[in-house]
Write an enzyme that holds these catalytic residues in place. Structure first.
Site, mmCIF file in Angstrom:
data_model
loop_
_atom_site.group_PDB
_atom_site.id
_atom_site.type_symbol
_atom_site.label_atom_id
_atom_site.label_comp_id
_atom_site.label_asym_id
_atom_site.label_seq_id
_atom_site.Cartn_x
_atom_site.Cartn_y
_atom_site.Cartn_z
ATOM 1 N N GLU A 41 -6.966 -55.659 117.641
ATOM 2 C CA GLU A 41 -6.869 -56.421 116.079
ATOM 3 C C GLU A 41 -7.564 -55.341 115.097
ATOM 4 O OE1 GLU A 41 -8.716 -60.132 115.886
ATOM 5 O OE2 GLU A 41 -9.204 -60.054 113.508
ATOM 6 N N ARG A 45 -9.154 -53.992 106.122
ATOM 7 C CA ARG A 45 -10.446 -54.118 105.347
ATOM 8 C C ARG A 45 -10.385 -52.520 104.768
ATOM 9 N NH1 ARG A 45 -14.700 -57.172 109.210
ATOM 10 N NH2 ARG A 45 -12.945 -58.835 109.682
ATOM 11 N N LYS A 129 -7.984 -68.507 116.051
ATOM 12 C CA LYS A 129 -9.299 -67.971 116.118
ATOM 13 C C LYS A 129 -10.279 -68.964 115.614
ATOM 14 C CE LYS A 129 -11.398 -64.109 113.618
ATOM 15 N NZ LYS A 129 -11.083 -62.653 113.089
HETATM 16 C C1 3PG Z 1 -13.958 -60.350 112.385
HETATM 17 O O1 3PG Z 1 -13.135 -60.147 111.422
HETATM 18 O O2 3PG Z 1 -13.289 -61.048 113.306
HETATM 19 C C2 3PG Z 1 -15.203 -60.340 112.293
HETATM 20 O O3 3PG Z 1 -15.734 -59.388 111.576
HETATM 21 C C3 3PG Z 1 -15.712 -59.665 113.770
HETATM 22 O O4 3PG Z 1 -17.046 -60.065 113.953
HETATM 23 P P1 3PG Z 1 -18.192 -59.512 114.734
HETATM 24 O O5 3PG Z 1 -18.443 -57.947 113.950
HETATM 25 O O6 3PG Z 1 -19.301 -60.399 114.692
HETATM 26 O O7 3PG Z 1 -17.759 -59.090 116.129
#
Ligand code: 3PG
Length: 211
Positions: A41, A45, A129
């Protein structure tokens, strides 16, 4: 074309990956695939995220590449044009969901409340999600949602780690978890692809204990 539920079953962990330099995109994707994680994924960003998406889609066919952090219809269109094979949003609005459902690729909308789960379910989607998983209530919260709404499968993401993943994966309504821990920023910047492969192998191994 895979459906959203099968996207959740590619790997016990969906790596959430942010890449600044597109030159890192292909080696990161290959490192994950070498460790047995055949899904990525890629977050929208960074200014160069779509370039990275295109490179992975073209050069690493062994990995399913999706776009994360999809906030607007325009971002969704651009991601699909760049080769995104699935789309993930951190949350949903009715208008974003309307648009995502026209695109013909699997969609994993982000939800954090029972009402949001019901809203997405009303649109015919049963794969979502759960974000941000840790702060929103963790495995206990998901287990509680599973009692009245057992038909939805979740990918909890946000604050999940190798240590906490098994508690989520043990739940009947969790198909996989998501997390950024497989691709630490330092490993990407230093070109330490071996570290990413090692982390991916560990994550892929979480599936061995799943029923
Ligand atoms: C996302 O966009 O799914 C999160 O930023 C991932 O979260 P994590 O960095 O706590 O794994």
């Amino acid at each position: 074309m895979a459906d959203a539920t099968s996207v959740l079953h590619v790997s016990p962990v969906i790596p959430v990956v942010t890449i600044e330099d597109p030159q890192h995109a292909v080696p990161v994707a290959r490192a994950l695939a070498d460790g047995g994680v055949r899904i990525i994924e890629l977050t929208l960003r960074t200014a160069s995220a779509l370039t990275s998406m295109k490179l992975i889609a073209e050069e690493v066919p062994e990995i399913l590449v999706g776009a994360g952090t999809v906030l607007t219809p325009g971002q969704a269109d651009a991601a699909v044009a760049a080769g995104a094979q699935f789309l993930v949003s951190p949350g949903v609005t009715p208008s974003l969901l309307d648009h995502l459902l026209t695109l013909g690729v699997p969609v994993l909308p982000g939800v954090a409340t029972v009402g949001e789960v019901m809203g997405v379910l009303e649109r015919g989607l049963t794969a979502m999600k759960f974000f941000p998983a840790g702060p929103a209530g963790g495995p206990d919260y998901l287990a509680a949602i599973g009692a009245p709404i057992p038909q939805v499968q979740f990918c909890p993401t946000g604050g999940v780690s190798l240590g906490s993943a098994p508690k989520y994966l043990a739940l009947p309504n969790v198909a996989c978890v998501g997390g950024s821990w497989l691709t630490p920023r330092g490993a990407i910047e230093n070109g330490d692809w071996q570290q990413i492969t090692t982390l991916a192998r560990e994550a892929a191994g979480l599936g061995l204990n799943q029923g």
